[in-house]
Design a protein around this motif. Structure first.
Motif, PDB file in Angstrom:
ATOM      1  N   GLN A 119      26.865  49.225  50.483  1.00 23.79           N
ATOM      2  CA  GLN A 119      26.781  48.459  51.722  1.00 23.79           C
ATOM      3  C   GLN A 119      27.861  47.376  51.803  1.00 23.79           C
ATOM      4  O   GLN A 119      27.976  46.677  52.806  1.00 23.79           O
ATOM      5  N   HIS A 120      28.635  47.240  50.744  1.00 21.81           N
ATOM      6  CA  HIS A 120      29.729  46.263  50.644  1.00 21.81           C
ATOM      7  C   HIS A 120      30.999  46.994  50.216  1.00 21.81           C
ATOM      8  O   HIS A 120      31.740  46.529  49.359  1.00 21.81           O
ATOM      9  N   ALA A 121      31.251  48.137  50.818  1.00 22.05           N
ATOM     10  CA  ALA A 121      32.359  49.001  50.410  1.00 22.05           C
ATOM     11  C   ALA A 121      33.726  48.414  50.744  1.00 22.05           C
ATOM     12  O   ALA A 121      34.694  48.659  50.026  1.00 22.05           O
ATOM     13  N   LYS A 122      33.809  47.645  51.801  1.00 19.59           N
ATOM     14  CA  LYS A 122      35.109  47.097  52.219  1.00 19.59           C
ATOM     15  C   LYS A 122      35.386  45.767  51.520  1.00 19.59           C
ATOM     16  O   LYS A 122      34.528  44.887  51.480  1.00 19.59           O
ATOM     17  N   PRO A 123      36.585  45.620  50.972  1.00 22.00           N
ATOM     18  CA  PRO A 123      36.923  44.373  50.270  1.00 22.00           C
ATOM     19  C   PRO A 123      36.742  43.117  51.134  1.00 22.00           C
ATOM     20  O   PRO A 123      36.324  42.080  50.626  1.00 22.00           O
ATOM     21  N   GLU A 152      34.139  47.896  39.724  1.00 17.54           N
ATOM     22  CA  GLU A 152      32.728  48.287  39.840  1.00 17.54           C
ATOM     23  C   GLU A 152      32.493  49.018  41.159  1.00 17.54           C
ATOM     24  O   GLU A 152      31.823  50.055  41.197  1.00 17.54           O
ATOM     25  N   ALA A 153      33.037  48.496  42.236  1.00 16.14           N
ATOM     26  CA  ALA A 153      32.883  49.137  43.538  1.00 16.14           C
ATOM     27  C   ALA A 153      33.534  50.517  43.538  1.00 16.14           C
ATOM     28  O   ALA A 153      32.941  51.487  44.022  1.00 16.14           O
ATOM     29  N   GLU A 154      34.729  50.613  43.011  1.00 13.47           N
ATOM     30  CA  GLU A 154      35.414  51.917  42.972  1.00 13.47           C
ATOM     31  C   GLU A 154      34.614  52.932  42.169  1.00 13.47           C
ATOM     32  O   GLU A 154      34.473  54.092  42.574  1.00 13.47           O
ATOM     33  N   ARG A 155      34.077  52.506  41.039  1.00 13.77           N
ATOM     34  CA  ARG A 155      33.294  53.399  40.178  1.00 13.77           C
ATOM     35  C   ARG A 155      32.035  53.886  40.896  1.00 13.77           C
ATOM     36  O   ARG A 155      31.753  55.091  40.941  1.00 13.77           O
ATOM     37  N   LEU A 156      31.294  52.955  41.502  1.00 14.51           N
ATOM     38  CA  LEU A 156      30.024  53.324  42.144  1.00 14.51           C
ATOM     39  C   LEU A 156      30.249  54.095  43.441  1.00 14.51           C
ATOM     40  O   LEU A 156      29.489  55.019  43.749  1.00 14.51           O
ATOM     41  N   LEU A 157      31.265  53.729  44.193  1.00 13.15           N
ATOM     42  CA  LEU A 157      31.531  54.448  45.433  1.00 13.15           C
ATOM     43  C   LEU A 157      32.009  55.862  45.146  1.00 13.15           C
ATOM     44  O   LEU A 157      31.657  56.799  45.866  1.00 13.15           O
ATOM     45  N   ALA A 158      32.808  56.050  44.088  1.00 13.52           N
ATOM     46  CA  ALA A 158      33.260  57.385  43.712  1.00 13.52           C
ATOM     47  C   ALA A 158      32.071  58.247  43.258  1.00 13.52           C
ATOM     48  O   ALA A 158      32.034  59.448  43.540  1.00 13.52           O
ATOM     49  N   ALA A 159      31.123  57.634  42.579  1.00 14.41           N
ATOM     50  CA  ALA A 159      29.952  58.377  42.099  1.00 14.41           C
ATOM     51  C   ALA A 159      29.069  58.857  43.252  1.00 14.41           C
ATOM     52  O   ALA A 159      28.366  59.850  43.124  1.00 14.41           O
ATOM     53  N   PRO A 183      23.633  50.328  43.077  1.00 15.34           N
ATOM     54  CA  PRO A 183      24.613  51.225  43.719  1.00 15.34           C
ATOM     55  C   PRO A 183      24.492  51.234  45.248  1.00 15.34           C
ATOM     56  O   PRO A 183      25.500  51.295  45.955  1.00 15.34           O
ATOM     57  N   PHE A 184      23.258  51.184  45.745  1.00 15.16           N
ATOM     58  CA  PHE A 184      23.070  51.107  47.198  1.00 15.16           C
ATOM     59  C   PHE A 184      23.668  49.806  47.726  1.00 15.16           C
ATOM     60  O   PHE A 184      24.378  49.802  48.744  1.00 15.16           O
ATOM     61  N   TYR A 185      23.397  48.698  47.052  1.00 16.26           N
ATOM     62  CA  TYR A 185      23.927  47.405  47.473  1.00 16.26           C
ATOM     63  C   TYR A 185      25.451  47.443  47.540  1.00 16.26           C
ATOM     64  O   TYR A 185      26.054  47.007  48.524  1.00 16.26           O
ATOM     65  N   VAL A 186      26.073  47.978  46.518  1.00 16.61           N
ATOM     66  CA  VAL A 186      27.534  48.065  46.492  1.00 16.61           C
ATOM     67  C   VAL A 186      28.027  48.957  47.629  1.00 16.61           C
ATOM     68  O   VAL A 186      29.032  48.639  48.279  1.00 16.61           O
TER      69      VAL A 186
END
Length: 111
Positions: free
Chosen positions: A18-22, A102-109, A13-16
């Motif tokens: 750090q890669h929030a922007k498409p 996956e990014a949307e799910r983890l960033l929302a969490a 989740p931390f890794y994702v």
């Protein structure tokens, strides 16, 4: 939360995050794909020295994306092996068109 992680699953989740922007994820994907192509060309051409360009290409694009787009410090500076594993997981998820979800799910969490 970029200190110690008990497992890769804790790190992911931390890794994702750090890669929030498409655009960051796309440059990572291009870097990994390019590095794999360079390694393939190195083997096909029987030029092992060419393989040295693979990490330079991949990390060059990835680090550019962090500094210019994401405006953060690459996780690989602190967690090199888990970051490499994360990059390959992200690459696989992008190949299967599942990384955005996956990014949307983890960033929302995280919010």
């Amino acid at each position: 939360m970029n200190g110690r992680f008990a497992s890769f699953e804790d790190f992911w989740p931390f890794y994702v995050s750090q890669h929030a922007k498409p655009a960051t994820r796309r440059l990572h994907f291009a870097g990994t794909a390019g590095a794999l192509a360079i390694l393939g060309a190195s083997a096909a051409l029987r030029r092992p020295a060419l393989a040295a360009a693979a990490p330079a290409f991949a990390y060059g694009l990835a680090w550019f994306s962090h500094f210019a787009i994401e405006k953060n410090r690459p996780a690989t500076f602190v967690h090199p092996w888990w970051s490499l594993r994360g990059d390959f997981r992200m690459f696989g998820l992008m190949l299967s068109f599942r990384m955005t979800g996956e990014a949307e799910r983890l960033l929302a969490a995280r919010n």
